[in-house]
Design an enzyme around this catalytic site. Structure first.
Site, PDB file in Angstrom:
ATOM      1  N   ARG A  58      51.467  37.208  38.465  1.00  0.00           N
ATOM      2  CA  ARG A  58      49.915  37.079  38.721  1.00  0.00           C
ATOM      3  C   ARG A  58      49.701  38.448  39.684  1.00  0.00           C
ATOM      4  O   ARG A  58      48.621  39.220  39.889  1.00  0.00           O
ATOM      5  CB  ARG A  58      49.276  35.768  39.285  1.00  0.00           C
ATOM      6  CG  ARG A  58      49.342  34.815  38.319  1.00  0.00           C
ATOM      7  CD  ARG A  58      48.749  33.464  38.852  1.00  0.00           C
ATOM      8  NE  ARG A  58      47.367  33.870  39.277  1.00  0.00           N
ATOM      9  CZ  ARG A  58      46.541  32.951  40.254  1.00  0.00           C
ATOM     10  NH1 ARG A  58      47.224  31.992  40.736  1.00  0.00           N
ATOM     11  NH2 ARG A  58      45.285  33.374  40.530  1.00  0.00           N
ATOM     12  N   GLN A  90      37.353  32.679  46.839  1.00  0.00           N
ATOM     13  CA  GLN A  90      38.551  31.612  46.237  1.00  0.00           C
ATOM     14  C   GLN A  90      39.606  32.608  45.685  1.00  0.00           C
ATOM     15  O   GLN A  90      40.826  31.929  45.404  1.00  0.00           O
ATOM     16  CB  GLN A  90      38.010  30.563  45.353  1.00  0.00           C
ATOM     17  CG  GLN A  90      36.991  29.907  45.910  1.00  0.00           C
ATOM     18  CD  GLN A  90      36.207  28.919  44.953  1.00  0.00           C
ATOM     19  OE1 GLN A  90      36.785  27.583  44.703  1.00  0.00           O
ATOM     20  NE2 GLN A  90      35.415  29.434  44.225  1.00  0.00           N
ATOM     21  N   ASP A  93      43.325  37.736  44.490  1.00  0.00           N
ATOM     22  CA  ASP A  93      43.319  39.136  43.882  1.00  0.00           C
ATOM     23  C   ASP A  93      42.603  39.933  45.278  1.00  0.00           C
ATOM     24  O   ASP A  93      42.024  39.434  46.096  1.00  0.00           O
ATOM     25  CB  ASP A  93      42.773  39.308  42.894  1.00  0.00           C
ATOM     26  CG  ASP A  93      41.307  39.348  42.601  1.00  0.00           C
ATOM     27  OD1 ASP A  93      40.760  38.245  41.809  1.00  0.00           O
ATOM     28  OD2 ASP A  93      40.634  39.711  43.463  1.00  0.00           O
ATOM     29  N   HIS A 108      41.467  30.594  49.841  1.00  0.00           N
ATOM     30  CA  HIS A 108      42.587  30.373  49.168  1.00  0.00           C
ATOM     31  C   HIS A 108      43.948  31.045  49.188  1.00  0.00           C
ATOM     32  O   HIS A 108      44.805  31.021  48.471  1.00  0.00           O
ATOM     33  CB  HIS A 108      42.549  29.960  47.661  1.00  0.00           C
ATOM     34  CG  HIS A 108      41.575  28.977  47.465  1.00  0.00           C
ATOM     35  ND1 HIS A 108      40.923  28.553  46.293  1.00  0.00           N
ATOM     36  CD2 HIS A 108      41.106  27.864  48.312  1.00  0.00           C
ATOM     37  CE1 HIS A 108      40.010  27.664  46.297  1.00  0.00           C
ATOM     38  NE2 HIS A 108      40.033  27.186  47.388  1.00  0.00           N
TER      39      HIS A 108
HETATM   40  N1  APR Z   1      30.822  36.580  34.891  1.00  0.00           N
HETATM   41  C1  APR Z   1      30.460  35.441  35.646  1.00  0.00           C
HETATM   42  N2  APR Z   1      30.976  34.227  35.524  1.00  0.00           N
HETATM   43  C2  APR Z   1      32.169  34.127  35.000  1.00  0.00           C
HETATM   44  C3  APR Z   1      32.578  35.180  33.777  1.00  0.00           C
HETATM   45  C4  APR Z   1      31.944  36.505  34.125  1.00  0.00           C
HETATM   46  N3  APR Z   1      32.337  37.434  33.323  1.00  0.00           N
HETATM   47  N4  APR Z   1      33.757  34.669  33.209  1.00  0.00           N
HETATM   48  C5  APR Z   1      33.698  33.328  33.493  1.00  0.00           C
HETATM   49  N5  APR Z   1      32.997  32.925  34.547  1.00  0.00           N
HETATM   50  C6  APR Z   1      32.674  31.776  34.838  1.00  0.00           C
HETATM   51  C7  APR Z   1      32.974  30.505  34.107  1.00  0.00           C
HETATM   52  O1  APR Z   1      31.477  30.130  33.571  1.00  0.00           O
HETATM   53  C8  APR Z   1      33.329  29.543  35.078  1.00  0.00           C
HETATM   54  O2  APR Z   1      32.196  28.920  35.929  1.00  0.00           O
HETATM   55  O3  APR Z   1      33.763  31.554  36.200  1.00  0.00           O
HETATM   56  C9  APR Z   1      34.014  30.272  36.647  1.00  0.00           C
HETATM   57  C10 APR Z   1      35.511  30.069  36.536  1.00  0.00           C
HETATM   58  O4  APR Z   1      35.878  28.897  36.833  1.00  0.00           O
HETATM   59  P1  APR Z   1      37.271  28.556  37.354  1.00  0.00           P
HETATM   60  O5  APR Z   1      38.237  29.072  36.043  1.00  0.00           O
HETATM   61  O6  APR Z   1      37.169  27.050  37.523  1.00  0.00           O
HETATM   62  O7  APR Z   1      37.784  29.291  38.336  1.00  0.00           O
HETATM   63  P2  APR Z   1      37.260  28.905  40.034  1.00  0.00           P
HETATM   64  O8  APR Z   1      35.823  28.080  39.925  1.00  0.00           O
HETATM   65  O9  APR Z   1      37.593  30.275  40.748  1.00  0.00           O
HETATM   66  O10 APR Z   1      38.524  27.856  40.336  1.00  0.00           O
HETATM   67  C11 APR Z   1      38.229  27.609  41.891  1.00  0.00           C
HETATM   68  O11 APR Z   1      40.324  26.398  41.613  1.00  0.00           O
HETATM   69  O12 APR Z   1      42.430  26.011  40.481  1.00  0.00           O
HETATM   70  C12 APR Z   1      41.713  26.358  41.848  1.00  0.00           C
HETATM   71  O13 APR Z   1      42.612  27.802  43.462  1.00  0.00           O
HETATM   72  C13 APR Z   1      42.021  27.743  42.329  1.00  0.00           C
HETATM   73  O14 APR Z   1      40.392  29.258  43.443  1.00  0.00           O
HETATM   74  C14 APR Z   1      40.616  28.406  42.238  1.00  0.00           C
HETATM   75  C15 APR Z   1      39.925  27.229  42.196  1.00  0.00           C
END
Ligand code: APR
Length: 232
Positions: A58, A90, A93, A108
């Protein structure tokens, strides 16, 4: 009326258009790896090589990624908005910083940081970390990725909660609202009387708590919102 105080929370979705995978979307990181194996202290103790390899991959991918219009728009907001802007991410990067943001709270942790499991010294992580790497401060062979794993306390919570307590506007961008305490920030902001906005591709788990929902790609919705704020 003084310029509004703004608190922004970003998640993996803001970096999706920069080519970095999200966690819970179709085929996301948690579809490829078990959280308990690569994102818990127990997983690291059980198989440190697997965890070090996961974050090395990553880290390399993040190092090659470039910020998108959403990161750049938030940096513009931070430099041009006359009220306070607190940017909490969160994400691990460095795309907010590459996009021009000077102050970013990485609740995080960060891929480009290494942590000593014994003395808690931090230093810049090499692109490839190795298992049993020595801490440059105490010498113990206890270097680990400076990532907040499940079951560990996110960083800078006092600072974040203070900013939320005086927020006029709270914006959540690209986060699914699955993981606490970040998913609870919208409630803290509402208690402070803040106007709350969600900018997501798909509605998050906590979408019902937001006053204003702006669906779409962050590279579109975020610059549009920033222009709106800066023209007020
Ligand atoms: N533009 C806007 N939103 C987007 C895009 C985009 N191009 N692509 C995806 N998304 C949205 C998705 O709809 C989803 O709601 O981003 C969100 C990603 O959700 P997750 O994958 O759950 O990521 P995140 O919410 O950051 O996770 C939180 O979980 O596993 C832990 O520590 C890890 O920091 C992470 C935390």
């Amino acid at each position: 009326m003084s310029a509004p105080s703004i608190v922004i929370l970003t998640g993996a979705g803001i970096s999706a258009e920069s080519g970095l995978g999200t966690f819970r979307d179709e085929g996301g990181l948690w579809a490829q790896h078990r959280i308990e194996d690569v994102a818990t202290p127990e997983g690291f103790a059980r198989n440190p090589q697997l965890v070090v390899d996961f974050y090395n991959a990553r880290r390399t991918q993040a190092a090659e990624a470039t910020p998108n219009a959403a990161h750049e728009a938030l940096a513009r907001l931070q430099s041009e908005h006359s009220g306070s802007v607190t940017l909490v991410t969160q994400n691990v990067d460095a795309l907010h910083e590459k996009g021009g943001s000077k102050t970013v709270i990485h609740m995080h942790g960060a891929l480009n940081s290494a942590l000593c499991g014994r003395c808690e010294h931090r230093w810049s992580a090499p692109l490839e970390m190795t298992v049993g790497q020595s801490c440059p401060h105490c010498g113990a062979p206890s270097a680990r990725p400076d990532i907040v794993w499940f079951g560990e306390m996110p960083y800078e919570m006092d600072r974040i909660e203070k900013a939320l307590a005086r927020a006029d506007v709270f914006v959540a961008i690209g986060t699914s609202g699955n993981v606490y305490p970040a998913a609870g920030f919208v409630q803290l902001a509402r208690h402070a009387g803040a106007h709350t906005i969600e900018m997501n591709l798909d509605p998050g788990e906590n979408v019902g708590l937001f006053d204003d929902i702006r669906p779409g790609m962050a590279s579109q919705t975020v610059p549009a919102w920033v222009s709106e704020v800066l023209s007020q």
